[in-house]
Design a protein around this motif. Structure first.
Motif, PDB file in Angstrom:
ATOM      1  N   ILE A  39      22.659  52.957  40.881  1.00 52.87           N
ATOM      2  CA  ILE A  39      23.848  52.773  40.047  1.00 52.87           C
ATOM      3  C   ILE A  39      24.939  52.090  40.856  1.00 52.87           C
ATOM      4  N   ALA A  40      25.902  51.560  40.147  1.00 51.50           N
ATOM      5  CA  ALA A  40      27.137  51.087  40.784  1.00 51.50           C
ATOM      6  C   ALA A  40      28.126  52.239  40.647  1.00 51.50           C
ATOM      7  N   THR A  41      28.672  52.691  41.758  1.00 51.55           N
ATOM      8  CA  THR A  41      29.614  53.805  41.708  1.00 51.55           C
ATOM      9  C   THR A  41      31.019  53.310  42.008  1.00 51.55           C
ATOM     10  N   ASP A  42      31.995  53.916  41.378  1.00 47.50           N
ATOM     11  CA  ASP A  42      33.399  53.579  41.613  1.00 47.50           C
ATOM     12  C   ASP A  42      33.971  54.343  42.801  1.00 47.50           C
ATOM     13  N   VAL A  43      33.184  55.256  43.368  1.00 53.14           N
ATOM     14  CA  VAL A  43      33.657  56.084  44.471  1.00 53.14           C
ATOM     15  C   VAL A  43      33.107  55.496  45.772  1.00 53.14           C
ATOM     16  N   ALA A  44      33.941  54.762  46.481  1.00 52.37           N
ATOM     17  CA  ALA A  44      33.518  54.067  47.703  1.00 52.37           C
ATOM     18  C   ALA A  44      33.557  55.005  48.903  1.00 52.37           C
ATOM     19  N   PRO A  45      32.688  54.745  49.888  1.00 55.96           N
ATOM     20  CA  PRO A  45      32.752  55.519  51.130  1.00 55.96           C
ATOM     21  C   PRO A  45      34.106  55.350  51.804  1.00 55.96           C
TER      22      PRO A  45
END
Length: 166
Positions: A39-45
């Protein structure tokens, strides 16, 4: 025991679920556990100070953004990702780096984790995570951030600490 293997954009993922596992989920959970899905997540490392994080890929395991927890450790092998960093997020929540090393790659190590806990270990060329939760897992790397000093680029300057008079 149950083993599930799937191929994602990150690579092959193998999940080993021990027998007699008790899974707890929030109201609205149907009892279904989805295989890993890229998935593409909006929560970046969150990068360490002085570094930049570069996402390799994110995968959702479990049931959407619902947090599922276990009473035993579950093994997640991410093929070819040894040496990479990994963390997780739940829904649109915050990113949490998984930094605890596993003592070894065994069910005993997974079972010894605290409730909702996790650890990681490199096994050959693979990254293995022992976890007591399913989430969105993100693998990534970090590189030193270079600062532009006119015609040359260099790592950021480290402030000096004055000597204490003795």
């Amino acid at each position: 025991d149950t083993t599930a293997t799937t191929t994602t954009d990150i690579g092959d993922i193998i999940i080993d679920i021990p027998a007699n596992l008790t899974i707890t989920g929030p109201s609205g959970w149907t009892g279904t556990i989805n295989l890993p899905t890229a998935i593409a997540t909006d929560v970046a490392p969150v990068a360490d100070s002085g570094t930049t994080a570069s996402v390799i890929g994110s995968m959702e395991i479990g049931f959407g953004d619902m947090v599922l927890t276990f009473d035993k450790g579950v093994r997640v092998l991410i093929a070819g990702q040894a040496g990479k960093l990994i963390g997780y997020s739940h829904g649109a929540g915050t990113f949490t780096q998984m930094s605890a090393p596993c003592a070894d790659d065994s069910q005993g190590t997974g079972d010894a984790l605290v409730a909702g806990g996790d650890c990681k270990i490199d096994v050959g060329s693979d990254l293995v995570v022992w976890t007591k939760h399913f989430s969105t897992f993100t693998t990534y790397t970090q590189s030193v951030t270079l600062v532009n000093h006119g015609s040359r680029r260099a790592p950021p300057a480290v402030p000096s600490i004055p000597a204490v008079p003795g």
